[in-house]
Design a protein around this motif. Structure first.
Motif, PDB file in Angstrom:
ATOM      1  N   VAL A   1       0.838  -1.206   0.000  1.00 17.17           N
ATOM      2  CA  VAL A   1       0.000   0.000   0.000  1.00 17.17           C
ATOM      3  C   VAL A   1       0.867   1.248   0.000  1.00 17.17           C
ATOM      4  CG1 VAL A   1      -1.610   1.342   1.414  1.00 17.17           C
ATOM      5  CG2 VAL A   1      -2.014  -1.084   1.045  1.00 17.17           C
ATOM      6  N   LEU A   2       1.903   1.265   0.819  1.00 16.44           N
ATOM      7  CA  LEU A   2       2.790   2.428   0.862  1.00 16.44           C
ATOM      8  C   LEU A   2       3.537   2.613  -0.452  1.00 16.44           C
ATOM      9  CD1 LEU A   2       4.227   2.140   4.472  1.00 16.44           C
ATOM     10  CD2 LEU A   2       2.625   3.859   3.609  1.00 16.44           C
ATOM     11  N   ALA A   3       4.022   1.525  -1.028  1.00 16.57           N
ATOM     12  CA  ALA A   3       4.746   1.623  -2.294  1.00 16.57           C
ATOM     13  C   ALA A   3       3.833   2.111  -3.421  1.00 16.57           C
ATOM     14  CB  ALA A   3       5.342   0.267  -2.661  1.00 16.57           C
ATOM     15  N   LEU A   4       2.645   1.575  -3.498  1.00 13.88           N
ATOM     16  CA  LEU A   4       1.715   2.009  -4.544  1.00 13.88           C
ATOM     17  C   LEU A   4       1.316   3.467  -4.383  1.00 13.88           C
ATOM     18  CD1 LEU A   4      -0.560  -1.140  -4.899  1.00 13.88           C
ATOM     19  CD2 LEU A   4       1.094  -0.259  -6.540  1.00 13.88           C
ATOM     20  N   SER A   5       1.102   3.897  -3.153  1.00 17.38           N
ATOM     21  CA  SER A   5       0.746   5.306  -2.954  1.00 17.38           C
ATOM     22  C   SER A   5       1.921   6.211  -3.328  1.00 17.38           C
ATOM     23  CB  SER A   5       0.303   5.561  -1.512  1.00 17.38           C
ATOM     24  OG  SER A   5       1.396   5.458  -0.624  1.00 17.38           O
ATOM     25  N   GLY A   6       3.129   5.793  -3.018  1.00 19.13           N
ATOM     26  CA  GLY A   6       4.301   6.583  -3.376  1.00 19.13           C
ATOM     27  C   GLY A   6       4.513   6.668  -4.875  1.00 19.13           C
ATOM     28  N   VAL A   7       4.339   5.545  -5.566  1.00 18.68           N
ATOM     29  CA  VAL A   7       4.522   5.524  -7.017  1.00 18.68           C
ATOM     30  C   VAL A   7       3.401   6.282  -7.723  1.00 18.68           C
ATOM     31  CG1 VAL A   7       4.519   3.998  -9.030  1.00 18.68           C
ATOM     32  CG2 VAL A   7       5.888   3.415  -7.036  1.00 18.68           C
ATOM     33  N   ALA A   8       2.182   6.069  -7.286  1.00 17.12           N
ATOM     34  CA  ALA A   8       1.033   6.649  -7.988  1.00 17.12           C
ATOM     35  C   ALA A   8       0.831   8.127  -7.691  1.00 17.12           C
ATOM     36  CB  ALA A   8      -0.228   5.873  -7.626  1.00 17.12           C
ATOM     37  N   PHE A   9       1.095   8.548  -6.459  1.00 23.56           N
ATOM     38  CA  PHE A   9       0.716   9.902  -6.065  1.00 23.56           C
ATOM     39  C   PHE A   9       1.865  10.772  -5.571  1.00 23.56           C
ATOM     40  CE2 PHE A   9      -2.994   7.136  -5.195  1.00 23.56           C
ATOM     41  CZ  PHE A   9      -3.806   7.611  -6.216  1.00 23.56           C
ATOM     42  N   GLY A  10       3.050  10.225  -5.411  1.00 28.51           N
ATOM     43  CA  GLY A  10       4.195  11.020  -5.010  1.00 28.51           C
ATOM     44  C   GLY A  10       4.549  10.869  -3.539  1.00 28.51           C
ATOM     45  N   PHE A  11       5.608  11.584  -3.163  1.00 31.49           N
ATOM     46  CA  PHE A  11       6.174  11.446  -1.829  1.00 31.49           C
ATOM     47  C   PHE A  11       5.218  11.876  -0.733  1.00 31.49           C
ATOM     48  CE2 PHE A  11       8.478  13.382   1.741  1.00 31.49           C
ATOM     49  CZ  PHE A  11       9.146  12.263   2.209  1.00 31.49           C
TER      50      PHE A  11
END
Length: 65
Positions: free
Chosen positions: A15-25
């Protein structure tokens, strides 16, 4: 099937990786903070976290035990 700590960790990481990739830091940071708050609330509701002891720790009071 009950979730193990490994599966839970994998899910949280995904979940953290997908949110970082999809929406940024900053979205990554927001999701991480929201998950931590949710975990704390869950532990309080389950009775596995002593809120009074936590508040005392933040105030700098030491326990005798």
């Amino acid at each position: 099937m009950t979730p193990s700590a490994t599966r839970t960790g994998i899910l949280i990481g995904a979940v953290l990786a997908l949110s970082g990739v999809a929406f940024g830091f900053w979205a990554f940071v927001f999701v991480a903070v929201a998950m931590a708050i949710g975990a704390l609330v869950g532990r309080i509701v389950d009775g596995k976290l002593n809120v009074a002891g936590l508040v005392d720790a933040f105030r700098g009071k030491r326990s005798s035990s």
